[in-house]
Design a protein around this motif. Structure first.
Motif, PDB file in Angstrom:
ATOM      1  N   ALA A 197       0.838  -1.209   0.000  1.00  0.00           N
ATOM      2  CA  ALA A 197       0.000   0.000   0.000  1.00  0.00           C
ATOM      3  C   ALA A 197       0.875   1.263   0.000  1.00  0.00           C
ATOM      4  O   ALA A 197       0.547   2.247  -0.664  1.00  0.00           O
ATOM      5  N   SER A 198       2.013   1.221   0.729  1.00  0.00           N
ATOM      6  CA  SER A 198       2.882   2.401   0.820  1.00  0.00           C
ATOM      7  C   SER A 198       3.534   2.732  -0.522  1.00  0.00           C
ATOM      8  O   SER A 198       3.941   3.867  -0.755  1.00  0.00           O
ATOM      9  N   ARG A 199       3.668   1.718  -1.384  1.00  0.00           N
ATOM     10  CA  ARG A 199       4.284   1.967  -2.691  1.00  0.00           C
ATOM     11  C   ARG A 199       3.320   2.674  -3.651  1.00  0.00           C
ATOM     12  O   ARG A 199       3.733   3.250  -4.647  1.00  0.00           O
ATOM     13  N   PHE A 200       2.020   2.544  -3.359  1.00  0.00           N
ATOM     14  CA  PHE A 200       1.001   3.192  -4.208  1.00  0.00           C
ATOM     15  C   PHE A 200       0.020   3.930  -3.298  1.00  0.00           C
ATOM     16  O   PHE A 200      -1.152   3.552  -3.217  1.00  0.00           O
ATOM     17  N   TYR A 218      -3.600  -0.453  -9.420  1.00  0.00           N
ATOM     18  CA  TYR A 218      -2.199  -0.693  -9.769  1.00  0.00           C
ATOM     19  C   TYR A 218      -1.891  -2.147 -10.126  1.00  0.00           C
ATOM     20  O   TYR A 218      -0.816  -2.428 -10.631  1.00  0.00           O
ATOM     21  N   ALA A 219      -2.818  -3.077  -9.864  1.00  0.00           N
ATOM     22  CA  ALA A 219      -2.555  -4.489 -10.227  1.00  0.00           C
ATOM     23  C   ALA A 219      -2.238  -4.631 -11.726  1.00  0.00           C
ATOM     24  O   ALA A 219      -1.263  -5.312 -12.081  1.00  0.00           O
ATOM     25  N   PRO A 220      -2.997  -3.974 -12.649  1.00  0.00           N
ATOM     26  CA  PRO A 220      -2.657  -4.100 -14.076  1.00  0.00           C
ATOM     27  C   PRO A 220      -1.287  -3.498 -14.419  1.00  0.00           C
ATOM     28  O   PRO A 220      -0.615  -3.971 -15.334  1.00  0.00           O
ATOM     29  N   LEU A 280       1.827  -9.456  -5.573  1.00  0.00           N
ATOM     30  CA  LEU A 280       1.853  -8.066  -6.057  1.00  0.00           C
ATOM     31  C   LEU A 280       3.053  -7.311  -5.481  1.00  0.00           C
ATOM     32  O   LEU A 280       3.716  -6.542  -6.181  1.00  0.00           O
ATOM     33  N   LEU A 281       3.355  -7.560  -4.198  1.00  0.00           N
ATOM     34  CA  LEU A 281       4.503  -6.880  -3.578  1.00  0.00           C
ATOM     35  C   LEU A 281       5.799  -7.307  -4.269  1.00  0.00           C
ATOM     36  O   LEU A 281       6.652  -6.452  -4.575  1.00  0.00           O
ATOM     37  N   LEU A 282       5.938  -8.605  -4.551  1.00  0.00           N
ATOM     38  CA  LEU A 282       7.148  -9.090  -5.226  1.00  0.00           C
ATOM     39  C   LEU A 282       7.308  -8.433  -6.598  1.00  0.00           C
ATOM     40  O   LEU A 282       8.400  -8.001  -6.972  1.00  0.00           O
ATOM     41  N   PHE A 283       6.186  -8.339  -7.331  1.00  0.00           N
ATOM     42  CA  PHE A 283       6.244  -7.707  -8.659  1.00  0.00           C
ATOM     43  C   PHE A 283       6.587  -6.223  -8.540  1.00  0.00           C
ATOM     44  O   PHE A 283       7.293  -5.681  -9.378  1.00  0.00           O
ATOM     45  N   VAL A 321      -6.707 -10.240 -11.258  1.00  0.00           N
ATOM     46  CA  VAL A 321      -6.368 -10.082  -9.843  1.00  0.00           C
ATOM     47  C   VAL A 321      -7.258  -9.003  -9.207  1.00  0.00           C
ATOM     48  O   VAL A 321      -7.775  -9.173  -8.101  1.00  0.00           O
ATOM     49  N   GLY A 322      -7.468  -7.913  -9.941  1.00  0.00           N
ATOM     50  CA  GLY A 322      -8.354  -6.852  -9.457  1.00  0.00           C
ATOM     51  C   GLY A 322      -9.757  -7.372  -9.222  1.00  0.00           C
ATOM     52  O   GLY A 322     -10.395  -7.071  -8.206  1.00  0.00           O
ATOM     53  N   PHE A 323     -10.230  -8.208 -10.149  1.00  0.00           N
ATOM     54  CA  PHE A 323     -11.563  -8.802  -9.996  1.00  0.00           C
ATOM     55  C   PHE A 323     -11.601  -9.698  -8.759  1.00  0.00           C
ATOM     56  O   PHE A 323     -12.597  -9.714  -8.036  1.00  0.00           O
TER      57      PHE A 323
END
Lengths: 79, 356
Positions: free
Chosen positions: B62-65, B73-75, B346-349, B86-88
């Motif tokens: 969350a802190s990154r975005f 931000y997932a896409p 998501l954090l790893l990406f 993933v958003g869905f």
């Protein structure tokens, strides 16, 4: 009787909300709104009439339960 | 939430405490005790470790975005198609939790307090309040929640103190009687509830001061852990592990066992807590679908979304035992998958993207 009340409720919702959405001239919003509403209506009528429909909860169970069984047997035995 | 609406860090912490506590406290003592017996405290300690891990992972992401929700931000991180899927998944999870909350609320009300009232009346009243609040915006809700949270926490502490003289300490001994496997299995449901702190992924754009978001989630997890521990030790001390594991609503039974009828106070604050939780997840789901589908306002989806989650809350479980089985076997793994596994991916990406 329940079906009639449900129909009246949906008619009221459509009468109140659709004109406002159409006035906004946002086609995407009207389409999404209508699709979700129709989905809700299908499930509502099916529930009232006792018709079983595929349910997202059932899908979650079908996907998760095999993993859940394996974890349960591994950690806690079959009991 | 309306544009420009903001909540403070304390309000965000209080928010997260409320949404985890109100449903977890219903079932955790019995579900955990069923597997871990009198060692339920050890299961809760394992759950705390996992909850803190999820708090750190979700806060780091969350802190990154800080100005976007996870659906947005997932896409960017996973590519358009995978990111939308993933958003869905997140959006569905929020709606799914919302209708599960509705059902839990109706079940407790109709099986303990308002037994003559049909289930659907409780559901409709709660969903009307939720819709009204979402139409108004939820900044005021966060403020009200901060006020209600202190009486809610005080009720649990008071309930423990009042029932303490009647507790049998020997119900808690011997320590570590159960094998590690059963203690770990008993930890999964409370761990999954604590992982709900990942809702920060939707709340962070609305937090005024975005520094040290990890403290917001970590404090929330620790507060919930202590309340869960108090209530679990209280019910085991009062009823013994055997009876506790069989109770449908152990916390409610503990409240009813007090001479001061603490159950009425518990009910008053619990109903408020459930309302906050429903509104939060309904809001998060509606906002997530709005952003996912590129709509201009989340208000468009409030009414059709409310109809959908109302009917799904009614046709998803046959009875309360079916719902408890679901709470024990399916729901924990499902929310751990969303809150921990998807969030970690998501954090790893996002870390990889930064390196590139």
């Amino acid at each position: 009787m329940t079906v009639v009340l449900l129909t009246l409720f949906f008619l009221a919702v459509i009468a109140i909300q659709i004109p406002t959405l159409v006035k906004g001239k946002n086609t995407r919003e009207v389409i999404v709104y209508s699709l979700v509403l129709v989905l809700g209506m299908i499930y509502s009528y099916a529930y009232v009439l006792g018709i079983g429909l595929p349910n997202p909860t059932g899908a979650v169970e079908a996907i998760i339960e095999p993993a859940s069984r394996v974890i349960k047997e591994f950690l806690a035995g079959s009991g | 939430m309306k544009a420009g609406e903001h909540i403070s860090r304390w309000e965000a912490t209080a928010y997260i405490v409320s949404i985890i506590l109100t449903t977890s406290i219903l079932f955790v003592p019995s579900i955990t005790t069923r597997w871990a017996g009198r060692d339920a405290w050890a299961s809760l300690a394992l759950a705390l470790a996992f909850g803190l891990l999820v708090a750190l992972v979700s806060s780091a992401l969350a802190s990154r975005f800080p100005n976007e929700t996870v659906v947005e931000y997932a896409p960017k991180l996973l590519g358009k198609l995978l990111g939308k899927i993933v958003g869905f998944s997140y959006a569905f999870y929020f709606y799914f939790t919302a209708y599960f909350i509705l059902r839990q609320f109706a079940d407790l009300m109709s099986s303990t307090y308002l037994v003559q009232t049909p289930d659907w009346v409780h559901v409709v009243i709660l969903i009307i309040i939720a819709c009204y609040t979402l139409y108004q915006g939820i900044e005021a809700l966060a403020r009200a929640n901060s006020l209600v949270l202190l009486p809610l926490l005080a009720t649990f502490v008071l309930m423990f103190l009042i029932t303490a003289p009647g507790m049998r300490v020997d119900n808690l001994f011997p320590l570590l009687e159960q094998p590690l496997g059963k203690i770990t299995y008993g930890a999964i449901p409370p761990a999954s509830w604590l992982s709900e702190c990942a809702v920060i992924l939707m709340l962070v754009p609305f937090i005024k001061d975005k520094k040290n978001i990890n403290l917001v989630t970590s404090y929330a997890v620790i507060i919930v852990f202590f309340i869960m521990l108090l209530v679990t030790l209280g019910t085991i001390g009062q009823f013994g592990p055997g009876v506790t594991s069989q109770l449908v609503f152990p916390t409610f039974s503990l409240a009813m066992s007090t001479t001061l009828r603490a159950d009425s106070v518990f009910m008053a604050v619990w109903v408020a807590g459930m309302t906050f939780k429903l509104i939060t997840f309904f809001f998060a789901g509606t906002l997530a679908f709005t952003r996912l589908l590129g709509l201009s306002s989340y208000r468009t989806l409030i009414m059709p979304g409310a109809i959908l989650i109302t009917v799904l809350s009614q046709n998803s479980w046959t009875d309360i035992m079916d719902e408890i089985r679901f709470s024990e076997e399916t729901y924990p793994l499902f929310i751990i998958y969303i809150n921990f596994i998807l969030t970690s991916v998501l954090l790893l990406f996002s870390l990889r993207r930064k390196q590139i």
